[in-house]
Design a protein around this motif. Structure first.
Motif, mmCIF file in Angstrom:
data_model
loop_
_atom_site.group_PDB
_atom_site.id
_atom_site.type_symbol
_atom_site.label_atom_id
_atom_site.label_comp_id
_atom_site.label_asym_id
_atom_site.label_seq_id
_atom_site.Cartn_x
_atom_site.Cartn_y
_atom_site.Cartn_z
ATOM 1 N N LEU A 1 44.306 66.317 21.319
ATOM 2 C CA LEU A 1 43.043 66.080 22.015
ATOM 3 C C LEU A 1 42.690 64.593 22.025
ATOM 4 N N LEU A 2 42.830 63.942 20.884
ATOM 5 C CA LEU A 2 42.503 62.517 20.813
ATOM 6 C C LEU A 2 43.479 61.675 21.630
ATOM 7 N N LEU A 3 44.756 62.074 21.628
ATOM 8 C CA LEU A 3 45.735 61.332 22.437
ATOM 9 C C LEU A 3 45.422 61.450 23.922
ATOM 10 N N VAL A 4 44.980 62.629 24.346
ATOM 11 C CA VAL A 4 44.607 62.804 25.755
ATOM 12 C C VAL A 4 43.412 61.920 26.097
ATOM 13 N N LEU A 5 42.417 61.868 25.205
ATOM 14 C CA LEU A 5 41.246 61.025 25.456
ATOM 15 C C LEU A 5 41.630 59.551 25.506
ATOM 16 N N LEU A 6 42.484 59.115 24.577
ATOM 17 C CA LEU A 6 42.926 57.726 24.594
ATOM 18 C C LEU A 6 43.708 57.397 25.855
ATOM 19 N N GLY A 7 44.559 58.332 26.288
ATOM 20 C CA GLY A 7 45.311 58.108 27.524
ATOM 21 C C GLY A 7 44.420 58.052 28.744
ATOM 22 N N SER A 8 43.343 58.853 28.726
ATOM 23 C CA SER A 8 42.434 58.872 29.873
ATOM 24 C C SER A 8 41.722 57.538 30.051
ATOM 25 N N VAL A 9 41.333 56.910 28.953
ATOM 26 C CA VAL A 9 40.656 55.611 29.077
ATOM 27 C C VAL A 9 41.658 54.475 29.234
ATOM 28 N N ALA A 10 42.904 54.691 28.768
ATOM 29 C CA ALA A 10 43.898 53.625 28.857
ATOM 30 C C ALA A 10 44.344 53.377 30.298
ATOM 31 N N VAL A 11 44.302 54.401 31.144
ATOM 32 C CA VAL A 11 44.773 54.231 32.535
ATOM 33 C C VAL A 11 43.923 53.212 33.293
ATOM 34 N N PRO A 12 42.582 53.378 33.381
ATOM 35 C CA PRO A 12 41.801 52.343 34.075
ATOM 36 C C PRO A 12 41.805 51.006 33.353
ATOM 37 N N LEU A 13 41.912 51.024 32.022
ATOM 38 C CA LEU A 13 41.948 49.763 31.286
ATOM 39 C C LEU A 13 43.229 48.993 31.581
ATOM 40 N N ARG A 14 44.332 49.690 31.700
ATOM 41 C CA ARG A 14 45.593 49.015 32.038
ATOM 42 C C ARG A 14 45.526 48.428 33.442
ATOM 43 N N ARG A 15 44.924 49.170 34.372
ATOM 44 C CA ARG A 15 44.783 48.660 35.734
ATOM 45 C C ARG A 15 43.961 47.371 35.749
ATOM 46 N N ALA A 16 42.890 47.348 34.956
ATOM 47 C CA ALA A 16 42.065 46.141 34.893
ATOM 48 C C ALA A 16 42.825 44.984 34.263
ATOM 49 N N LEU A 17 43.625 45.268 33.226
ATOM 50 C CA LEU A 17 44.406 44.206 32.589
ATOM 51 C C LEU A 17 45.436 43.636 33.544
ATOM 52 N N VAL A 18 46.090 44.505 34.315
ATOM 53 C CA VAL A 18 47.068 44.028 35.296
ATOM 54 C C VAL A 18 46.393 43.154 36.346
ATOM 55 N N GLN A 19 45.193 43.545 36.767
ATOM 56 C CA GLN A 19 44.467 42.749 37.759
ATOM 57 C C GLN A 19 44.087 41.375 37.198
ATOM 58 N N VAL A 20 43.586 41.356 35.959
ATOM 59 C CA VAL A 20 43.221 40.080 35.346
ATOM 60 C C VAL A 20 44.461 39.198 35.171
ATOM 61 N N THR A 21 45.570 39.819 34.745
ATOM 62 C CA THR A 21 46.803 39.058 34.574
ATOM 63 C C THR A 21 47.275 38.470 35.893
ATOM 64 N N GLY A 22 47.216 39.277 36.958
ATOM 65 C CA GLY A 22 47.627 38.786 38.268
ATOM 66 C C GLY A 22 46.775 37.631 38.761
ATOM 67 N N GLU A 23 45.460 37.752 38.559
ATOM 68 C CA GLU A 23 44.574 36.669 38.986
ATOM 69 C C GLU A 23 44.821 35.399 38.174
ATOM 70 N N THR A 24 45.083 35.548 36.880
ATOM 71 C CA THR A 24 45.358 34.381 36.048
ATOM 72 C C THR A 24 46.638 33.685 36.485
ATOM 73 N N ILE A 25 47.685 34.474 36.741
ATOM 74 C CA ILE A 25 48.951 33.892 37.199
ATOM 75 C C ILE A 25 48.773 33.206 38.541
ATOM 76 N N SER A 26 48.014 33.852 39.442
ATOM 77 C CA SER A 26 47.797 33.276 40.774
ATOM 78 C C SER A 26 47.031 31.956 40.682
ATOM 79 N N ARG A 27 45.981 31.914 39.888
ATOM 80 C CA ARG A 27 45.202 30.681 39.765
ATOM 81 C C ARG A 27 46.021 29.570 39.119
ATOM 82 N N SER A 28 46.830 29.937 38.131
ATOM 83 C CA SER A 28 47.680 28.930 37.496
ATOM 84 C C SER A 28 48.689 28.366 38.494
#
Length: 482
Positions: free
Chosen positions: A264-291
């Motif tokens: 149950l806890l792993l499912v909850l962690l996975g559920s929040v990790a999906v949008p968090l990973r998407r946000a991290l990828v977006q921030v990483t992409g913007e940082t690389i682009s600006r650099s």
């Protein structure tokens, strides 16, 4: 080896490593059980004070005030109780903790929304916006903070009980995201702020509960001695007895195996990790682009020759507009576009406008403002004057306006004091007082007249569930939107 000669079990080794005494477990359980109670007046006073202080700290953009609110927040109590209830398989404690947690969240968000609704201004500050874009890094902070807090609790709470965990409270920051949600509701229902802050709080909640469950399980908080203490703490509560003997209690005992709780806890962690990973990828992409863009600009145009730059980074494209006192060959521009595209994987549109010097640029702006006298003057209408001013002012507004808030409509009006520039722009949030004041100052400098006013209208992005429009009038200085 133990004192009686028997080998240490896994739980005993962990207790020895963490210096957790067996005799303290019952007392820790009692403390956590009490922290989940909803009948304590001091708990609700601390929650109300913490929510109010955090709300004012967010609005004032004061990190020190926000940290003070974190220190008195009692939310760690019911969250730790939820983790213990899962580790000890205690249905009664789980219901108490979850009920208290839901009521606390609703109370904190409601109080923050009410305070914000009473305020005469609703300007999003940097502290508010910083809590609307969580990513996987926030999940990592919450997990390790939960582990640290659980160990402190298991060792007896450090002498201050389960709610007095200053370092953990500051690190995980439970109250500010809730008050940020309240700001979103109280400022007119900005669901983008509410959604981002809600995801951050949910991330912290799931991570702390999971960490607490893991620590409590490993140190043996579900042992027979602790269960006996559990029955003593619950005492003769008729509801607890009916709950444990009823069908729900039997299902919880029989179906609440450790593996199902972990799943149950792993499912909850996975559920929040999906949008968090998407946000991290977006921030990483913007940082690389600006650099990549900044490195290209430094190689393409010398810093002394660069007059202005505008960079707009989108999901699939990058638009760069440069003004330079040096003429850049088309081949160099094409090579720069290709270099940025290879590093970022996005389509690049780069243009460099050359001017002779910064002095000539100022003279050009002056010529745009001062009309050339007509050799055969004729009487003009007010609308003709307005159109003439609009033609001369439009390029200046386009030059000073930030690219991250594209202009949708622009017009000028004439009043008794001078020119009024009406700008409708599209952005996820308001530009704020300081950026608008800087734009107004640049307009007056480039137009060389102090009789300029700025009236802005913000239109929410199309992806927002509800489009909101915020008006900000800037006569002599920017005023916060109401």
């Amino acid at each position: 080896m133990q004192r009686d000669g028997t080998p240490h079990s896994g739980e005993t080794r962990i207790q020895l490593w963490l210096r957790i005494e067996e005799r303290t477990k019952a007392r820790v359980y009692s403390l956590i059980f009490e922290s989940a109670s909803m009948s304590s007046l001091s708990y609700w006073l601390e929650l109300s004070f913490s929510a109010a202080i955090a709300t004012f700290g967010l609005v004032l953009n004061s990190p020190a005030v926000i940290i003070g609110a974190m220190l008195i927040s009692p939310l760690m109590g019911p969250i730790m109780a939820t983790g213990l209830a899962l580790a000890a398989n205690d249905l009664y404690l789980a219901l108490k903790a979850v009920t208290n947690l839901i009521a606390s969240v609703a109370g904190a968000v409601g109080l923050a929304a009410f305070i914000v609704w009473l305020l005469p201004f609703h300007s999003s500050t940097a502290e508010i916006l910083a809590r609307t874009n969580p990513n996987l890094l926030d999940l990592g902070v919450a997990i390790f903070s939960g582990l640290a807090g659980s160990v402190v609790v298991c060792r007896g709470g450090g002498g201050g009980g389960v709610t007095a965990l200053p370092g953990v409270a500051i690190a995980v920051a439970l109250m500010p995201p809730l008050c940020t949600m309240g700001f979103g509701f109280g400022s007119g229902g900005d669901m983008e702020i509410v959604g981002g802050a809600g995801l951050l709080f949910l991330t912290n909640l799931v991570a702390i509960v999971s960490s607490a469950f893991l620590v409590f399980l490993l140190v043996g908080m579900g042992s027979a001695e602790v269960r006996a203490e559990m029955r003593m703490v619950e005492g003769d509560d008729p509801f607890a007895q009916r709950l444990s003997q009823g069908p729900l209690g039997r299902i919880f005992r029989e179906g609440g195996k450790v593996r199902w709780r972990i799943l149950l806890l792993l499912v909850l962690l996975g559920s929040v990790a999906v949008p968090l990973r998407r946000a991290l990828v977006q921030v990483t992409g913007e940082t690389i682009s600006r650099s990549a863009v900044q490195g290209m600009i430094q190689n393409l145009v010398p810093s002394k020759a660069l007059v202005s730059q505008q960079v707009q980074i989108g999901r699939e494209s990058i638009v760069i507009r440069l003004v330079s006192t040096r003429n850049i060959p088309p081949a160099a521009i094409a090579n720069a576009e290709e270099s940025i595209s290879l590093r970022t994987g996005k389509q690049v549109d780069l243009s460099v406008q050359a001017v002779a010097s910064k002095t000539e640029l100022a003279e050009l702006a002056a010529r745009l403002i001062v009309p050339v006298p007509a050799q055969h003057p004729i009487e003009k209408t007010l609308e003709a004057y307005r159109q003439e001013i609009l033609t001369r002012v439009t390029p200046v507004v386009t030059q000073v306006w930030p690219p991250e808030a594209p202009i949708q409509e622009f017009d000028v009006a004439l009043n008794a004091t001078g020119i009024v520039c009406n700008v409708k722009y599209q952005a996820a949030k308001e530009l704020g007082q300081i950026p608008l004041a800087m734009i107004l100052r640049d307009l007056r400098d480039k137009l060389r007249t102090p009789s300029v006013e700025l009236n802005t209208v913000r239109v929410a992005l199309p992806r927002a569930e509800r489009k909101t429009v915020t008006r900000t009038t800037v006569p002599g200085r920017t005023s916060a939107p109401r």
